[in-house]
Design a protein around this motif. Structure first.
Motif, PDB file in Angstrom:
ATOM      1  N   ARG A 292      -4.476   7.128   1.640  1.00  0.00           N
ATOM      2  CA  ARG A 292      -5.582   6.371   1.860  1.00  0.00           C
ATOM      3  C   ARG A 292      -6.672   6.221   1.261  1.00  0.00           C
ATOM      4  NH1 ARG A 292      -4.542   4.714   7.456  1.00  0.00           N
ATOM      5  NH2 ARG A 292      -6.654   4.049   7.930  1.00  0.00           N
ATOM      6  N   GLU A 293      -7.179   7.298   0.770  1.00  0.00           N
ATOM      7  CA  GLU A 293      -8.200   7.473   0.080  1.00  0.00           C
ATOM      8  C   GLU A 293      -7.927   6.509  -1.401  1.00  0.00           C
ATOM      9  OE1 GLU A 293      -9.789  11.367  -1.325  1.00  0.00           O
ATOM     10  OE2 GLU A 293     -10.588  10.250  -3.242  1.00  0.00           O
ATOM     11  N   LEU A 296      -8.181   2.960  -0.467  1.00  0.00           N
ATOM     12  CA  LEU A 296      -9.548   2.366  -0.500  1.00  0.00           C
ATOM     13  C   LEU A 296     -10.316   2.427  -1.632  1.00  0.00           C
ATOM     14  CD1 LEU A 296     -11.931   2.223   1.705  1.00  0.00           C
ATOM     15  CD2 LEU A 296     -12.475   4.484   1.050  1.00  0.00           C
ATOM     16  N   ARG A 297     -10.259   3.332  -2.764  1.00  0.00           N
ATOM     17  CA  ARG A 297     -10.456   3.313  -3.824  1.00  0.00           C
ATOM     18  C   ARG A 297     -10.268   2.136  -4.656  1.00  0.00           C
ATOM     19  NH1 ARG A 297     -13.437   7.707  -5.368  1.00  0.00           N
ATOM     20  NH2 ARG A 297     -13.540   9.490  -4.234  1.00  0.00           N
ATOM     21  N   LYS A 298      -9.005   1.863  -4.482  1.00  0.00           N
ATOM     22  CA  LYS A 298      -8.511   0.691  -5.156  1.00  0.00           C
ATOM     23  C   LYS A 298      -9.133  -0.674  -4.518  1.00  0.00           C
ATOM     24  CE  LYS A 298      -4.435   1.870  -7.773  1.00  0.00           C
ATOM     25  NZ  LYS A 298      -3.068   1.460  -8.091  1.00  0.00           N
ATOM     26  N   ALA A 299      -9.328  -0.521  -3.249  1.00  0.00           N
ATOM     27  CA  ALA A 299      -9.953  -1.883  -2.542  1.00  0.00           C
ATOM     28  C   ALA A 299     -11.063  -2.126  -3.002  1.00  0.00           C
ATOM     29  CB  ALA A 299      -9.541  -1.631  -1.117  1.00  0.00           C
ATOM     30  N   VAL A 300     -12.043  -1.038  -3.283  1.00  0.00           N
ATOM     31  CA  VAL A 300     -13.519  -1.286  -3.689  1.00  0.00           C
ATOM     32  C   VAL A 300     -13.479  -1.239  -5.186  1.00  0.00           C
ATOM     33  CG1 VAL A 300     -14.371  -0.206  -1.495  1.00  0.00           C
ATOM     34  CG2 VAL A 300     -14.034   1.043  -3.573  1.00  0.00           C
ATOM     35  N   PRO A 385      -2.588  -0.696  -3.519  1.00  0.00           N
ATOM     36  CA  PRO A 385      -3.865  -0.402  -2.362  1.00  0.00           C
ATOM     37  C   PRO A 385      -3.439  -0.788  -0.926  1.00  0.00           C
ATOM     38  CG  PRO A 385      -3.926  -2.266  -4.020  1.00  0.00           C
ATOM     39  CD  PRO A 385      -2.868  -1.758  -4.434  1.00  0.00           C
ATOM     40  N   MET A 386      -2.502  -1.896  -0.857  1.00  0.00           N
ATOM     41  CA  MET A 386      -2.264  -2.436   0.590  1.00  0.00           C
ATOM     42  C   MET A 386      -1.211  -1.228   1.361  1.00  0.00           C
ATOM     43  SD  MET A 386       0.439  -4.456   2.059  1.00  0.00           S
ATOM     44  CE  MET A 386       1.331  -4.101   0.481  1.00  0.00           C
ATOM     45  N   LEU A 389      -3.173   1.855   1.917  1.00  0.00           N
ATOM     46  CA  LEU A 389      -4.271   1.844   3.218  1.00  0.00           C
ATOM     47  C   LEU A 389      -3.370   1.684   4.430  1.00  0.00           C
ATOM     48  CD1 LEU A 389      -6.864  -0.722   2.044  1.00  0.00           C
ATOM     49  CD2 LEU A 389      -7.231   1.578   2.709  1.00  0.00           C
ATOM     50  N   ARG A 390      -2.075   1.138   4.444  1.00  0.00           N
ATOM     51  CA  ARG A 390      -1.319   1.182   5.656  1.00  0.00           C
ATOM     52  C   ARG A 390      -0.927   2.655   5.974  1.00  0.00           C
ATOM     53  NH1 ARG A 390       3.353  -2.824   4.763  1.00  0.00           N
ATOM     54  NH2 ARG A 390       1.975  -4.439   5.181  1.00  0.00           N
TER      55      ARG A 390
ATOM     56  N   HIS B  64      -4.633  -9.226   3.114  1.00  0.00           N
ATOM     57  CA  HIS B  64      -4.400  -8.643   1.961  1.00  0.00           C
ATOM     58  C   HIS B  64      -4.092  -9.340   0.700  1.00  0.00           C
ATOM     59  CE1 HIS B  64      -2.739  -5.169   4.802  1.00  0.00           C
ATOM     60  NE2 HIS B  64      -3.948  -4.963   4.564  1.00  0.00           N
ATOM     61  N   LEU B  69      -4.989  -7.545  -2.547  1.00  0.00           N
ATOM     62  CA  LEU B  69      -4.453  -6.033  -2.213  1.00  0.00           C
ATOM     63  C   LEU B  69      -2.989  -6.416  -2.271  1.00  0.00           C
ATOM     64  CD1 LEU B  69      -6.546  -4.851   0.564  1.00  0.00           C
ATOM     65  CD2 LEU B  69      -7.282  -4.286  -1.827  1.00  0.00           C
ATOM     66  N   ARG B  96     -12.240  -7.345  -7.177  1.00  0.00           N
ATOM     67  CA  ARG B  96     -12.422  -6.731  -5.825  1.00  0.00           C
ATOM     68  C   ARG B  96     -13.773  -5.978  -5.784  1.00  0.00           C
ATOM     69  NH1 ARG B  96      -6.559  -5.287  -5.807  1.00  0.00           N
ATOM     70  NH2 ARG B  96      -7.064  -3.221  -7.101  1.00  0.00           N
ATOM     71  N   ASN B  97     -14.244  -5.365  -6.989  1.00  0.00           N
ATOM     72  CA  ASN B  97     -15.384  -4.443  -6.796  1.00  0.00           C
ATOM     73  C   ASN B  97     -16.628  -5.434  -6.664  1.00  0.00           C
ATOM     74  OD1 ASN B  97     -17.532  -3.028  -9.107  1.00  0.00           O
ATOM     75  ND2 ASN B  97     -16.645  -1.814  -7.355  1.00  0.00           N
ATOM     76  N   PHE B 102     -14.663  -4.874   1.857  1.00  0.00           N
ATOM     77  CA  PHE B 102     -13.515  -4.745   3.145  1.00  0.00           C
ATOM     78  C   PHE B 102     -13.985  -3.901   4.104  1.00  0.00           C
ATOM     79  CE2 PHE B 102     -11.193  -5.574  -0.992  1.00  0.00           C
ATOM     80  CZ  PHE B 102     -10.329  -6.597  -0.514  1.00  0.00           C
ATOM     81  N   ASN B 108     -11.891   4.095   7.503  1.00  0.00           N
ATOM     82  CA  ASN B 108     -11.345   4.410   5.934  1.00  0.00           C
ATOM     83  C   ASN B 108     -12.650   5.200   5.381  1.00  0.00           C
ATOM     84  OD1 ASN B 108      -8.361   4.307   5.832  1.00  0.00           O
ATOM     85  ND2 ASN B 108      -8.889   2.058   5.374  1.00  0.00           N
ATOM     86  N   LEU B 110     -14.311   8.502   3.715  1.00  0.00           N
ATOM     87  CA  LEU B 110     -14.032   9.717   2.926  1.00  0.00           C
ATOM     88  C   LEU B 110     -14.381  10.984   4.017  1.00  0.00           C
ATOM     89  CD1 LEU B 110     -14.212   9.534  -0.624  1.00  0.00           C
ATOM     90  CD2 LEU B 110     -12.508   8.929   0.455  1.00  0.00           C
ATOM     91  N   MET B 121     -19.673   4.654  -3.105  1.00  0.00           N
ATOM     92  CA  MET B 121     -18.427   4.782  -3.667  1.00  0.00           C
ATOM     93  C   MET B 121     -18.111   3.478  -4.589  1.00  0.00           C
ATOM     94  SD  MET B 121     -14.542   4.814  -2.794  1.00  0.00           S
ATOM     95  CE  MET B 121     -14.163   5.775  -1.330  1.00  0.00           C
ATOM     96  N   PRO B 122     -18.349   2.435  -4.046  1.00  0.00           N
ATOM     97  CA  PRO B 122     -17.779   1.322  -4.922  1.00  0.00           C
ATOM     98  C   PRO B 122     -18.786   0.955  -6.171  1.00  0.00           C
ATOM     99  CG  PRO B 122     -18.110   0.402  -2.545  1.00  0.00           C
ATOM    100  CD  PRO B 122     -18.577   1.894  -2.563  1.00  0.00           C
ATOM    101  N   TYR B 125     -17.543   2.242  -9.330  1.00  0.00           N
ATOM    102  CA  TYR B 125     -16.600   1.512 -10.206  1.00  0.00           C
ATOM    103  C   TYR B 125     -17.034   0.242 -10.566  1.00  0.00           C
ATOM    104  CZ  TYR B 125     -13.260   4.816  -8.068  1.00  0.00           C
ATOM    105  OH  TYR B 125     -12.613   5.937  -7.413  1.00  0.00           O
TER     106      TYR B 125
END
Lengths: 392, 251
Positions: A292-293, A296-300, A385-386, A389-390, B64, B69, B96-97, B102, B108, B110, B121-122, B125
């Motif tokens: 999940r982490e 999430l990191r990929k999503a941001v 990433p999807m 997250l799932r 997504h 995503l 995305r960044n 999201f 979600n 940490l 966190m964002p 990156y």
């Protein structure tokens, strides 16, 4: 913390092998060096080169004439001292006490060349050497075996091969770990040993000292030329003697101990591979747990590369911590062992902090993290990433 | 220059997000599942669209894909007038960044990491220099009213506070679009109301484009329009006649 145990053990073992290996090497090298780096040994004999040759090993090839010729400035200009040696096992008796020992027939350069002086009495004189006097200097163990503690030794007589020898000196105890030990030895003029003890006309060894270390190579060449001339040898392959230098001996010892150290370090490195597999396992678990982490990191905005780097760094950090612990542990243990060897075993052992091994240990542990971290890190970087997250 | 260009686009009514005949198929062969088929949609800058539909209707899949995503199987997706399939993976990560924020139903955050660090966190990156991270993160935390919780860990927060922390994280890079996937789904009505107030303000005051997935009609009525999906197709796309505002949330 258990996961880095393999790395800790591996690095500890490598550190100890390297530190103790270097210590042992230095110990041996120091002892060789204590004989003097300016000394050259001439040994009679030849390696048999064929069947017809195998019976003639020329162990009697070095005679008095060789010594006299080597002494001449015109032949070997840089020679400062020359000491012929004859030696062999004998039985010494005193009354009804018997001692199995070794006779060394030498001249009075003995004390300077081997850096040893009688603790009681004296060395022999040039006259005693020239006149084949029946005088002897005994080692500390010979004294123990043949005499009572506290007994006056000097002037007493011992018997060897039906000859009576008068004791003029006693050598101090050097311990059994010395490279060359005269503890159980009878030291006497080489002329006496040749005539009365062994009944021979040749020498077992010549020890030659040069004026400076720089002249060793030239002196070796001069010695070889003189001896070949005396022995009518034209082909160096047919030499009936060897010339050995301290440098050669030290080089040989270094080569052997280095090879041994390397071999032991390689054995120790096997535990690093085992440790590395452990790290890979724990990293794979971590990647799964942190799916999940990762998502999430990929999503941001994390790229595959930044995820890869993150997990690689983590595994390198993990193994490096193991490496540092191993270095500290290995150094500590080496220090304790060095202390035991020097304090309780009586060796002239010096603890060595192997700087090279520290860098090697850090480098190797980091590299293990890198190598065994690549697969888990790639697994992490590949996660969509999807999907990540799932993950529940 | 670029500002002028953007204005020109607005004048021409170029949508920020435009999808044409978009389809998504999971798996292949016998086991293939059609999640989305022939979706046509345009979302302008500053719009607030709620996507509704029963579970399995494809609303999460759509979100997504819109949020980069997930890949789509067929059709076209133009983001800022550029075909999304033509972006390189690094550019997708950068978009995305920089452009997206999201908010997830499951927060979600940490674990064992403070709110402040989570919100930062964002920025890790981004191209923003590290000395500004603290300041930006604190501003975002203040915007969701969590300043007093900045140094707490998620386990010490209530559900509503967790989601507000997640919104702060979504805001910290000053994105253009906020994607919210059932943001009130795990919250009680009071916390849900607070979260929806914040999202509503982001749209009306800060002019953020918001795409919200929900199955609650009350929540959806904060939006300007509601898109209803059924079996992977758009069933209806209507403007909200009686839009709810600040404080109107109820369950």
């Amino acid at each position: 913390m258990l996961t880095i145990l393999g790395i800790v053990i591996g690095i500890t073992a490598i550190m100890m092998v390297m530190s103790l290996g270097k210590g042992a090497q230095d110990l041996i090298l120091n002892q060789i060096q204590s004989i003097g780096s300016k000394t050259i040994a001439v040994v009679p004999g030849r390696h048999p080169t064929g069947i017809s040759d195998s019976l003639s090993t020329f162990t009697d090839s070095i005679k008095n004439k060789d010594v006299e010729d080597l002494k001449k400035k015109s032949n070997v200009p840089h020679l400062t001292r020359i000491m012929p040696i004859v030696f062999g096992p004998v039985v010494a008796t005193k009354g009804n006490k018997i001692n199995q020992t070794t006779v060394f027939g030498v001249n009075n350069f003995f004390a300077e060349i081997y850096n040893i002086a009688p603790s009681e009495g004296r060395l022999f004189t040039d006259e005693e050497v020239a006149s084949k006097s029946l005088v002897v200097i005994i080692g500390s163990k010979v004294r123990e075996e043949l005499f009572e503690p506290g007994e006056t030794i000097l002037g007493q007589k011992i018997r060897v091969k039906n000859h009576t020898l008068r004791i003029v000196g006693v050598l101090p105890n050097k311990g059994q770990f010395s490279f060359i030990s005269f503890d159980n030895a009878l030291i006497m003029p080489y002329t006496t040993a040749q005539q009365y003890i062994f009944g021979i006309k040749y020498f077992n060894r010549l020890v030659i000292e040069t004026d400076t270390e720089a002249n060793i190579a030239a002196t070796v060449a001069d010695i070889e030329a003189t001896l070949r001339n005396n022995h009518n040898i034209t082909d160096p392959d047919k030499d009936d003697f060897f010339v050995e230098t301290q440098a050669q001996a030290m080089e040989m010892v270094s080569t052997i101990t280095n090879a041994l150290t390397l071999f032991l370090a390689a054995v120790a490195a096997i535990s690093l591979v085992v440790g590395g597999v452990g790290i890979m396992n724990i990293m794979l678990v971590s990647v799964t747990e942190r799916t999940r982490e990762i998502g999430l990191r990929k999503a941001v905005g994390a790229t595959n590369r930044s995820i890869l780097t993150q997990f690689l760094l983590e595994s390198v950090m993990l193994t490096s911590i193991g490496g540092v612990v191993g270095i500290v542990l290995g150094t500590g243990l080496s220090f304790v062992i060095s202390l035991i060897l020097s304090k309780f075993v009586g060796l002239d052992w010096a603890f060595l902090f192997p700087i090279m091994a520290v860098f090697l240990g850090l480098g190797v542990s980091g590299a293990v993290g890198l190598v065994f971290g690549i697969y888990p890190a790639r697994q992490a970087a590949r996660k969509s990433p999807m999907e990540a997250l799932r993950y529940e | 220059m670029s500002r002028y260009y953007v204005n020109l686009q607005n004048l021409c009514f170029m949508a920020l997000i435009e999808i044409k005949k978009l389809g998504k198929i999971y798996g292949n062969g016998e086991s293939e599942t059609r999640a989305l088929s022939d979706i046509n949609l345009a979302i302008e800058r500053g719009d607030f669209a709620a996507v509704m539909g029963p579970s399995g209707s494809g609303k999460s899949t759509l979100l997504h894909i819109l949020g980069f995503l997930d890949d789509y199987s067929s059709g076209q997706y133009l983001f800022d007038s550029k075909e999304v399939g033509k972006y390189l993976p690094e550019e997708v990560a950068k978009l995305r960044n920089q452009k997206f924020g999201f908010v997830f139903q499951a927060f979600n955050l940490l674990p064992r990491t403070s709110v402040l660090e989570n919100v930062k966190m964002p920025l890790v990156y981004s191209d923003i220099s590290e000395k500004n991270w603290d300041n930006l993160a604190r501003q975002a935390i203040e915007a969701v009213g969590l300043t007093h919780r900045a140094l707490h860990e998620p386990s010490q927060l209530s559900g509503g506070e967790k989601q507000r922390a997640a919104i702060a994280r979504a805001l910290v890079n000053n994105p253009e679009v906020i994607f919210a996937d059932e943001p009130t789904g795990n919250l009680d009505s009071k916390s849900g109301k607070a979260v929806m107030d914040i999202i509503w303000q982001l749209n009306t005051q800060q002019k953020k484009t918001v795409i919200l997935i929900t199955h609650e009609t009350y929540t959806a009525e904060h939006a300007r329009r509601i898109i209803r999906l059924l079996d992977g197709e758009v069933e209806s796309d209507q403007l909200v006649s009686n839009r709810r505002g600040e404080g109107d949330f109820e369950k």
